[in-house]
Design an enzyme around this catalytic site. Structure first.
Site, mmCIF file in Angstrom:
data_model
loop_
_atom_site.group_PDB
_atom_site.id
_atom_site.type_symbol
_atom_site.label_atom_id
_atom_site.label_comp_id
_atom_site.label_asym_id
_atom_site.label_seq_id
_atom_site.Cartn_x
_atom_site.Cartn_y
_atom_site.Cartn_z
ATOM 1 N N GLY A 150 -1.498 54.939 3.865
ATOM 2 C CA GLY A 150 -1.592 54.783 2.402
ATOM 3 C C GLY A 150 -2.146 53.427 2.037
ATOM 4 C CB SER A 156 9.027 52.461 5.467
ATOM 5 O OG SER A 156 7.887 52.763 6.236
ATOM 6 C CG ASN A 157 11.044 48.688 0.789
ATOM 7 O OD1 ASN A 157 11.715 47.892 1.424
ATOM 8 N ND2 ASN A 157 10.034 48.338 0.014
ATOM 9 C CG HIS A 191 12.700 43.482 1.499
ATOM 10 N ND1 HIS A 191 12.033 42.380 1.027
ATOM 11 C CD2 HIS A 191 11.945 44.549 1.114
ATOM 12 C CE1 HIS A 191 10.941 42.776 0.391
ATOM 13 N NE2 HIS A 191 10.876 44.079 0.429
HETATM 14 P P1 A3D Z 1 1.724 54.759 0.104
HETATM 15 O O1 A3D Z 1 0.408 54.274 -0.385
HETATM 16 O O2 A3D Z 1 2.367 55.893 -0.628
HETATM 17 O O3 A3D Z 1 1.551 55.145 1.647
HETATM 18 C C1 A3D Z 1 2.540 55.761 2.380
HETATM 19 C C2 A3D Z 1 1.865 56.769 3.291
HETATM 20 O O4 A3D Z 1 2.861 57.369 4.115
HETATM 21 C C3 A3D Z 1 1.148 57.903 2.557
HETATM 22 O O5 A3D Z 1 -0.236 57.942 2.886
HETATM 23 C C4 A3D Z 1 1.857 59.162 3.062
HETATM 24 O O6 A3D Z 1 1.000 60.276 3.232
HETATM 25 C C5 A3D Z 1 2.406 58.682 4.394
HETATM 26 N N1 A3D Z 1 3.491 59.529 4.896
HETATM 27 C C6 A3D Z 1 4.429 60.225 4.206
HETATM 28 N N2 A3D Z 1 5.215 60.896 5.056
HETATM 29 C C7 A3D Z 1 4.776 60.611 6.296
HETATM 30 C C8 A3D Z 1 5.173 61.013 7.592
HETATM 31 N N3 A3D Z 1 6.215 61.839 7.765
HETATM 32 N N4 A3D Z 1 4.500 60.520 8.642
HETATM 33 C C9 A3D Z 1 3.456 59.679 8.484
HETATM 34 N N5 A3D Z 1 3.023 59.282 7.281
HETATM 35 C C10 A3D Z 1 3.664 59.740 6.207
HETATM 36 O O7 A3D Z 1 2.776 53.561 0.145
HETATM 37 P P2 A3D Z 1 2.506 52.007 0.501
HETATM 38 O O8 A3D Z 1 1.570 51.933 1.641
HETATM 39 O O9 A3D Z 1 2.204 51.269 -0.749
HETATM 40 O O10 A3D Z 1 3.983 51.580 0.938
HETATM 41 C C11 A3D Z 1 4.542 52.089 2.125
HETATM 42 C C12 A3D Z 1 6.016 51.711 2.251
HETATM 43 O O11 A3D Z 1 6.142 50.295 2.349
HETATM 44 C C13 A3D Z 1 6.891 52.118 1.067
HETATM 45 O O12 A3D Z 1 8.133 52.618 1.535
HETATM 46 C C14 A3D Z 1 7.099 50.822 0.310
HETATM 47 O O13 A3D Z 1 8.293 50.809 -0.445
HETATM 48 C C15 A3D Z 1 7.161 49.833 1.452
HETATM 49 N N6 A3D Z 1 6.899 48.439 1.092
HETATM 50 C C16 A3D Z 1 7.602 47.486 1.779
HETATM 51 C C17 A3D Z 1 7.397 46.155 1.503
HETATM 52 C C18 A3D Z 1 8.156 45.117 2.264
HETATM 53 O O14 A3D Z 1 7.866 43.939 2.134
HETATM 54 C C19 A3D Z 1 9.234 45.509 3.142
HETATM 55 C C20 A3D Z 1 6.474 45.764 0.525
HETATM 56 C C21 A3D Z 1 5.783 46.768 -0.154
HETATM 57 C C22 A3D Z 1 5.999 48.103 0.145
#
Ligand code: A3D
Length: 321
Positions: free
Chosen positions: A12, A120-121, A176
């Site tokens: 993502g 992931s969160n 976090h």
């Molecule tokens: P996003 O752009 O939605 O990307 C997540 C991806 O995960 C999507 O492309 C989905 O298709 C994919 N996905 C869903 N289910 C599965 C699966 N079973 N197997 C493999 N891939 C799958 O989100 P993002 O990239 O913006 O954020 C990802 C995560 O990081 C989220 O949980 C956020 O809350 C977290 N996050 C953490 C921080 C930290 O500093 C810890 C900061 C920002 C975001």
């Protein structure tokens, strides 16, 4: 010397920026995995087509199959839903725990020797679950949160003092979540305490405390501030930068000291939980945890933050994970 391989699980927003940054730095070959068909293939193709312009020689592969992560030295997991406005990170628990379990099973089968960085969160719970399902050694499973939270804190300090952010050293420990603990006492500009500079600037200790308290509060809420502005997702450039810094420290065995979500075995009075602490990151993952004495206020804040982590982990276990 053969090139290193990083597998990114989740293609993502963060996953895409990670792939691009890793390629631009020529840090490793990249495999981008996602369950959405064609998405990782499209992103890696797009990034690869910039290789002549940026001048990088790495292989980039998009995939929907776990077998392609085989041989990865490092796994970075961003699979899972991000927050929407009004949500806390903890609201993601049930959905993302299901996803994290699947991811952990896939990685366990195909890249059992890799070091893993989880993004992931809700972070502290997701790291805990991933380690539990994979059974990987604790020092090889690390969460990314503190590098980003500390960078946010440093950025606000640099803006306030109107100096280069490169000279700011500031760290954020604990979980976090909203209870994270920015360490004010050790925040410095090339060794000079930030509080002293604020007192000089405002010619008042009270005003300096007030300004610092506002920066601390903004740091704690910084993720939510971005979510509110973006409306459709959460921060993705800065979390990717943070994970790449950790990946580089690990793959190049740099032993850099970074605030990372590491498994504690008695350090800081915590036993058996993943918590954000300063850790030396090198080829083994967490090489060591840098324990130091906290004052009364910091101890109280950290123990509140650890309680929040424990509650989250207990909630997750109650849900059957
Ligand atoms: P996003 O752009 O939605 O990307 C997540 C991806 O995960 C999507 O492309 C989905 O298709 C994919 N996905 C869903 N289910 C599965 C699966 N079973 N197997 C493999 N891939 C799958 O989100 P993002 O990239 O913006 O954020 C990802 C995560 O990081 C989220 O949980 C956020 O809350 C977290 N996050 C953490 C921080 C930290 O500093 C810890 C900061 C920002 C975001």
């Amino acid at each position: 010397m053969s090139r290193k391989k990083i597998a990114l699980i989740g293609g993502g927003q963060i996953g895409g920026v990670l792939a691009q940054m890793i390629a631009q730095k020529e840090l490793a070959d990249v495999v981008l995995f996602d369950i959405v068909e064609d998405l990782p293939q499209g992103k890696t193709l797009d990034i690869a087509e910039a290789s002549r312009i940026d001048g990088f020689d790495v292989s980039l592969k998009g995939t929907n199959e776990y077998k392609d992560v085989e041989g990865a030295d490092l796994i970075i997991v961003t699979a899972g839903l991000p927050r929407k406005p009004g949500m806390s990170r903890d609201d993601l628990l049930t959905t993302n725990a299901k996803i994290m379990k699947q991811v952990a099973e896939g990685v366990k089968e195909h890249a059992p020797n890799a070091i893993s960085i989880i993004i992931s969160n809700p972070l502290d719970a997701m790291v805990t679950l991933y380690q539990k399902v994979t059974g990987f050694p604790h020092h090889k499973v690390i969460g990314q949160a503190g590098v980003l939270d500390s960078s946010r804190f440093s950025t606000f300090i640099a803006w306030e003092l109107n100096v280069s952010v490169k000279d700011i050293n500031a760290m954020v420990l604990g979980g976090h979540g909203d209870t994270m603990v920015p360490i004010i006492r050790y925040a410095n500009v090339n060794g000079i305490p930030v509080m002293e500079l604020l007192e000089k600037k405002y010619k008042s200790a009270d005003k300096a405390k007030e300004v610092m308290a506002a920066m601390v509060q903004r740091t704690k809420m910084a993720g939510g501030e971005v979510v509110k502005l973006l409306k459709t997702g959460s921060a993705f450039y800065s979390p990717a930068s943070a994970a790449v810094a950790m990946a580089e420290a690990i793959l190049k065995d740099q032993r850099r000291i970074m605030p990372a979500c590491a498994y504690l075995k008695g350090e800081f009075g915590v036993d058996g939980y993943y918590v954000g602490v300063p850790a030396a990151l090198g080829e083994k993952g967490v090489e060591s945890v840098m324990e130091f004495s906290l004052d009364e206020e910091e101890t109280a804040a950290l123990s509140k933050s650890i309680d929040a982590v424990k509650t989250l982990v207990v909630d997750m276990e109650r849900l059957g994970f």
